[in-house]
Write a protein that holds these residues in place. Structure first.
Motif, PDB file in Angstrom:
ATOM      1  N   VAL A  80      44.288  37.274  37.445  1.00 44.34           N
ATOM      2  CA  VAL A  80      43.088  38.165  36.865  1.00 44.34           C
ATOM      3  C   VAL A  80      43.029  37.758  35.402  1.00 44.34           C
ATOM      4  CG1 VAL A  80      42.370  40.278  35.973  1.00 44.34           C
ATOM      5  CG2 VAL A  80      43.393  40.003  38.344  1.00 44.34           C
ATOM      6  N   THR A  81      41.802  37.377  34.769  1.00 44.11           N
ATOM      7  CA  THR A  81      41.553  36.859  33.423  1.00 44.11           C
ATOM      8  C   THR A  81      41.505  38.024  32.368  1.00 44.11           C
ATOM      9  OG1 THR A  81      40.154  35.059  34.263  1.00 44.11           O
ATOM     10  CG2 THR A  81      40.081  35.273  31.959  1.00 44.11           C
ATOM     11  N   TYR A  82      42.311  37.942  31.394  1.00 44.86           N
ATOM     12  CA  TYR A  82      42.460  39.021  30.513  1.00 44.86           C
ATOM     13  C   TYR A  82      41.154  39.030  29.735  1.00 44.86           C
ATOM     14  CZ  TYR A  82      44.738  35.407  27.975  1.00 44.86           C
ATOM     15  OH  TYR A  82      45.229  34.055  27.504  1.00 44.86           O
ATOM     16  N   THR A 130      48.017  38.617  34.909  1.00 42.60           N
ATOM     17  CA  THR A 130      46.870  38.260  33.886  1.00 42.60           C
ATOM     18  C   THR A 130      47.167  37.207  33.167  1.00 42.60           C
ATOM     19  OG1 THR A 130      47.928  39.788  32.039  1.00 42.60           O
ATOM     20  CG2 THR A 130      46.169  40.813  33.603  1.00 42.60           C
ATOM     21  N   GLY A 131      45.899  36.544  32.515  1.00 45.72           N
ATOM     22  CA  GLY A 131      46.440  35.207  31.906  1.00 45.72           C
ATOM     23  C   GLY A 131      44.936  34.660  31.702  1.00 45.72           C
ATOM     24  N   SER A 132      44.926  33.415  31.060  1.00 45.79           N
ATOM     25  CA  SER A 132      43.821  32.626  30.688  1.00 45.79           C
ATOM     26  C   SER A 132      43.148  32.243  32.065  1.00 45.79           C
ATOM     27  CB  SER A 132      43.864  31.665  29.697  1.00 45.79           C
ATOM     28  OG  SER A 132      44.590  30.604  30.334  1.00 45.79           O
ATOM     29  N   ALA A 133      41.825  31.838  31.862  1.00 45.40           N
ATOM     30  CA  ALA A 133      41.022  31.124  33.018  1.00 45.40           C
ATOM     31  C   ALA A 133      41.955  29.927  33.341  1.00 45.40           C
ATOM     32  CB  ALA A 133      39.650  31.024  32.989  1.00 45.40           C
ATOM     33  N   SER A 134      42.524  29.112  32.652  1.00 44.72           N
ATOM     34  CA  SER A 134      43.145  27.856  32.989  1.00 44.72           C
ATOM     35  C   SER A 134      44.616  27.963  33.298  1.00 44.72           C
ATOM     36  CB  SER A 134      43.189  26.961  31.524  1.00 44.72           C
ATOM     37  OG  SER A 134      44.073  27.729  30.548  1.00 44.72           O
ATOM     38  N   THR A 165      57.633  47.385  28.470  1.00 42.48           N
ATOM     39  CA  THR A 165      57.313  46.210  27.540  1.00 42.48           C
ATOM     40  C   THR A 165      58.461  45.690  26.814  1.00 42.48           C
ATOM     41  OG1 THR A 165      55.875  45.405  25.501  1.00 42.48           O
ATOM     42  CG2 THR A 165      56.735  47.747  25.316  1.00 42.48           C
ATOM     43  N   ILE A 166      58.394  44.522  26.713  1.00 43.77           N
ATOM     44  CA  ILE A 166      59.588  43.433  26.138  1.00 43.77           C
ATOM     45  C   ILE A 166      59.081  42.934  24.623  1.00 43.77           C
ATOM     46  CG2 ILE A 166      60.466  42.954  28.306  1.00 43.77           C
ATOM     47  CD1 ILE A 166      59.545  40.024  27.653  1.00 43.77           C
ATOM     48  N   ALA A 167      57.810  43.441  24.369  1.00 46.07           N
ATOM     49  CA  ALA A 167      57.142  42.869  23.148  1.00 46.07           C
ATOM     50  C   ALA A 167      56.201  43.992  22.377  1.00 46.07           C
ATOM     51  CB  ALA A 167      56.239  41.843  23.674  1.00 46.07           C
ATOM     52  N   GLY A 168      55.794  44.812  22.995  1.00 46.81           N
ATOM     53  CA  GLY A 168      54.992  45.788  22.162  1.00 46.81           C
ATOM     54  C   GLY A 168      55.635  47.174  21.814  1.00 46.81           C
ATOM     55  N   PHE A 169      56.533  46.999  20.998  1.00 51.08           N
ATOM     56  CA  PHE A 169      57.537  48.320  20.695  1.00 51.08           C
ATOM     57  C   PHE A 169      56.910  49.261  19.918  1.00 51.08           C
ATOM     58  CE2 PHE A 169      60.428  44.583  21.199  1.00 51.08           C
ATOM     59  CZ  PHE A 169      61.098  45.086  22.331  1.00 51.08           C
ATOM     60  N   THR A 216      54.831  41.557  28.877  1.00 54.08           N
ATOM     61  CA  THR A 216      55.581  40.517  28.053  1.00 54.08           C
ATOM     62  C   THR A 216      54.663  40.017  26.994  1.00 54.08           C
ATOM     63  OG1 THR A 216      54.670  38.825  29.822  1.00 54.08           O
ATOM     64  CG2 THR A 216      56.618  39.936  30.128  1.00 54.08           C
ATOM     65  N   VAL A 217      53.607  40.449  26.937  1.00 51.74           N
ATOM     66  CA  VAL A 217      52.775  39.956  25.526  1.00 51.74           C
ATOM     67  C   VAL A 217      52.811  40.838  24.400  1.00 51.74           C
ATOM     68  CG1 VAL A 217      50.530  39.163  25.018  1.00 51.74           C
ATOM     69  CG2 VAL A 217      51.375  38.681  27.199  1.00 51.74           C
ATOM     70  N   GLY A 218      52.668  42.159  24.591  1.00 54.82           N
ATOM     71  CA  GLY A 218      52.646  43.050  23.636  1.00 54.82           C
ATOM     72  C   GLY A 218      51.574  43.515  22.895  1.00 54.82           C
TER      73      GLY A 218
END
Length: 152
Positions: free
Chosen positions: A27-29, A10-14, A75-79, A53-55
């Motif tokens: 896939v766009t979030y 997942t990521g931005s369209a760019s 998850t490495i970010a959303g504890f 990796t975002v949380g």
């Protein structure tokens, strides 16, 4: 597609072209993420592993909605949210497994894969050690586009 894994990222369209270049299906979030990931994975079967990796709540909620076995969501970010959902917490957050065994087991394999060109690490920027504060500020700003490296 190392070891037969198919990656939906997942990521931005760019970021779609970059994710595709890395071998992932982009896939766009945003709203409808679960359905878009499920559709992207439909050709090869259900999503069986998720690494956050975002949380964000969106990332974690999507992960547990798609992966039946929560022990295969990490998850490495959303504890805080990850603990609520019962997923694996990796890193240095509260209640997290520092991942020492995972890193120790993977290190030699990753070095070999990097050495033979199977994987590449994109370095976005390097900093002299005395500019560590600048590197930290840049990392906190997010979306560095690769690794930030301190040089001695």
């Amino acid at each position: 597609m190392l070891r037969g894994a198919r990656v939906v990222a997942t990521g931005s369209a760019s970021s779609a072209a970059e994710l595709r270049a890395l071998g992932a299906t982009p896939v766009t979030y945003g709203d409808g993420l679960v359905e878009r990931v499920r559709a992207a994975a439909a050709a090869t079967g259900p999503v069986t592993v998720a690494v956050d990796t975002v949380g964000t709540d969106e990332a974690l909620d999507t992960s547990v909605a798609l992966v039946a076995d929560r022990t295969r969501v990490a998850t490495i970010a959303g504890f805080a949210r990850g603990a609520e959902l019962g997923v694996r917490l990796l890193g240095s957050g509260p209640g997290a497994d520092p991942g020492t065994q995972v890193r120790d087991a993977a290190r030699a394999q990753l070095v070999e894969l990097a050495g033979d060109g199977s994987i590449a690490v994109h370095v976005a920027r390097t900093y002299p050690l005395e500019s560590a504060a600048d590197a930290h500020r840049d990392s906190r700003a997010g979306h560095a586009g690769g690794k930030l490296v301190l040089l001695p």
